[in-house]
Scaffold this active site. Structure first.
Site, PDB file in Angstrom:
ATOM      1  N   HIS A 181      35.358  36.967  32.783  1.00 56.68           N
ATOM      2  CA  HIS A 181      34.310  37.542  31.940  1.00 56.68           C
ATOM      3  C   HIS A 181      33.063  36.652  32.019  1.00 56.68           C
ATOM      4  O   HIS A 181      33.168  35.433  31.959  1.00 56.68           O
ATOM      5  CB  HIS A 181      34.802  37.648  30.492  1.00 56.68           C
TER       6      HIS A 181
ATOM      7  N   ASN B 235      41.723  37.987  33.713  1.00 54.47           N
ATOM      8  CA  ASN B 235      40.414  38.629  33.792  1.00 54.47           C
ATOM      9  C   ASN B 235      39.336  37.553  33.883  1.00 54.47           C
ATOM     10  O   ASN B 235      39.509  36.444  33.389  1.00 54.47           O
ATOM     11  CB  ASN B 235      40.168  39.467  32.533  1.00 54.47           C
TER      12      ASN B 235
ATOM     13  N   GLY C 208      32.441  44.212  43.537  1.00 60.44           N
ATOM     14  CA  GLY C 208      33.597  43.598  44.178  1.00 60.44           C
ATOM     15  C   GLY C 208      33.357  42.227  44.782  1.00 60.44           C
ATOM     16  O   GLY C 208      34.128  41.802  45.644  1.00 60.44           O
ATOM     17  N   SER C 209      32.336  41.509  44.319  1.00 61.85           N
ATOM     18  CA  SER C 209      32.119  40.183  44.915  1.00 61.85           C
ATOM     19  C   SER C 209      33.247  39.226  44.533  1.00 61.85           C
ATOM     20  O   SER C 209      33.684  38.415  45.358  1.00 61.85           O
ATOM     21  CB  SER C 209      30.750  39.609  44.544  1.00 61.85           C
ATOM     22  N   ASN C 210      33.747  39.321  43.310  1.00 57.57           N
ATOM     23  CA  ASN C 210      34.894  38.480  42.928  1.00 57.57           C
ATOM     24  C   ASN C 210      36.134  38.866  43.731  1.00 57.57           C
ATOM     25  O   ASN C 210      36.911  38.004  44.126  1.00 57.57           O
ATOM     26  CB  ASN C 210      35.177  38.608  41.427  1.00 57.57           C
TER      27      ASN C 210
HETATM   28  C1  GAR Z   1      31.200  39.890  37.041  1.00 56.57           C
HETATM   29  O1  GAR Z   1      30.130  39.167  36.500  1.00 56.57           O
HETATM   30  C2  GAR Z   1      32.356  39.914  36.065  1.00 56.57           C
HETATM   31  O2  GAR Z   1      32.520  38.725  35.333  1.00 56.57           O
HETATM   32  C3  GAR Z   1      31.941  41.035  35.159  1.00 56.57           C
HETATM   33  O3  GAR Z   1      31.374  42.007  36.008  1.00 56.57           O
HETATM   34  C4  GAR Z   1      30.840  41.372  37.172  1.00 56.57           C
HETATM   35  C5  GAR Z   1      31.472  42.017  38.372  1.00 56.57           C
HETATM   36  O4  GAR Z   1      30.949  41.533  39.565  1.00 56.57           O
HETATM   37  N1  GAR Z   1      33.051  41.526  34.429  1.00 56.57           N
HETATM   38  C6  GAR Z   1      32.966  42.035  33.209  1.00 56.57           C
HETATM   39  O5  GAR Z   1      31.920  42.133  32.607  1.00 56.57           O
HETATM   40  C7  GAR Z   1      34.290  42.505  32.635  1.00 56.57           C
HETATM   41  N2  GAR Z   1      34.147  42.809  31.265  1.00 56.57           N
HETATM   42  P1  GAR Z   1      31.692  41.783  40.945  1.00 56.57           P
HETATM   43  O6  GAR Z   1      32.105  43.265  40.963  1.00 56.57           O
HETATM   44  O7  GAR Z   1      30.661  41.472  41.978  1.00 56.57           O
HETATM   45  O8  GAR Z   1      32.902  40.901  41.005  1.00 56.57           O
END
Ligand code: GAR
Length: 193
Positions: free
Chosen positions: A113, A111, A20-22
């Site tokens: 990616h 999204n 969940g950092s994003n």
């Molecule tokens: C991020 O790097 C995002 O781009 C990726 O998962 C990570 C989640 O980090 N998403 C995917 O691979 C989607 N197919 P977060 O939970 O810390 O935001």
């Protein structure tokens, strides 16, 4: 088509599955006066997601769903409607939404990616990038359509890969860029005329 007029913020839901950092970054961003979004709801496909724990410290409503069948999607669409959500931001969301769901939501789903799409769609992106000795990687914010990681690209950030990088260091570097890119992409997407 959602669009920010500058007066009212777009009611936004974030879908997560893990760290969940994003999500945290988007919530922080949404609190800025200049942000076009207002985060109204977070849905998680994983009850153990770190992001959910963080939300307990905020007033943002969060709910857990399996996202595995039509019934779930119908319930989710009802909640989105009830909370007047106009935009969904997928942020580390690891489920695939059905074509029906995407259409019912008018395609207003973004999204992020961790690759330079159209290269390296799907999972284990950083491992595959390193294995292939790529010199560059990056991240992409795109619209979600019914094909995996294939919707219209809104913004990308390219970074150089060092010889010493491994999937872990690369993921860390790219995540940092994601936190800059997602708000920028939202601004671009929501200010189109
Ligand atoms: C991020 O790097 C995002 O781009 C990726 O998962 C990570 C989640 O980090 N998403 C995917 O691979 C989607 N197919 P977060 O939970 O810390 O935001």
């Amino acid at each position: 088509m959602v669009e920010s007029t500058g007066n009212t913020k777009i009611k936004t839901a974030i879908f997560i599955s893990g760290n969940g950092s994003n999500m945290k970054n988007l919530i922080k961003y949404s609190k800025l006066k200049t942000s076009p979004i207002y985060v109204n709801l977070v849905l998680s496909s994983n009850k153990k997601a770190n992001g959910i724990r963080y939300l307990k410290k905020t007033k943002i409503v969060s709910k857990i769903f399996n996202f595995k069948n039509k019934k779930d999607e119908e319930k989710i669409l009802k909640i989105l409607k009830k909370r007047k959500i106009n935009l969904i931001c997928l942020a580390g969301f690891m489920r695939i939404l059905s074509k029906d769901f995407i259409e019912k939501f008018n395609g207003n789903i973004l999204n992020i990616h961790p690759s330079l799409l159209p290269k390296y769609k799907g999972l284990n992106t950083h491992e595959r990038v390193i294995m292939n000795n790529e010199k560059f990687s990056g991240c992409t914010v795109h619209l979600v359509n019914s094909k995996l990681d294939s919707g219209k690209i809104i913004l990308q950030k390219k970074i150089r890969i060092n010889k010493k990088d491994n999937p872990r260091t690369l993921s860390k570097k790219i995540l940092k860029e994601e936190h800059v890119l997602y708000p920028k992409a939202l601004k671009k997407f929501l200010s189109r005329t």
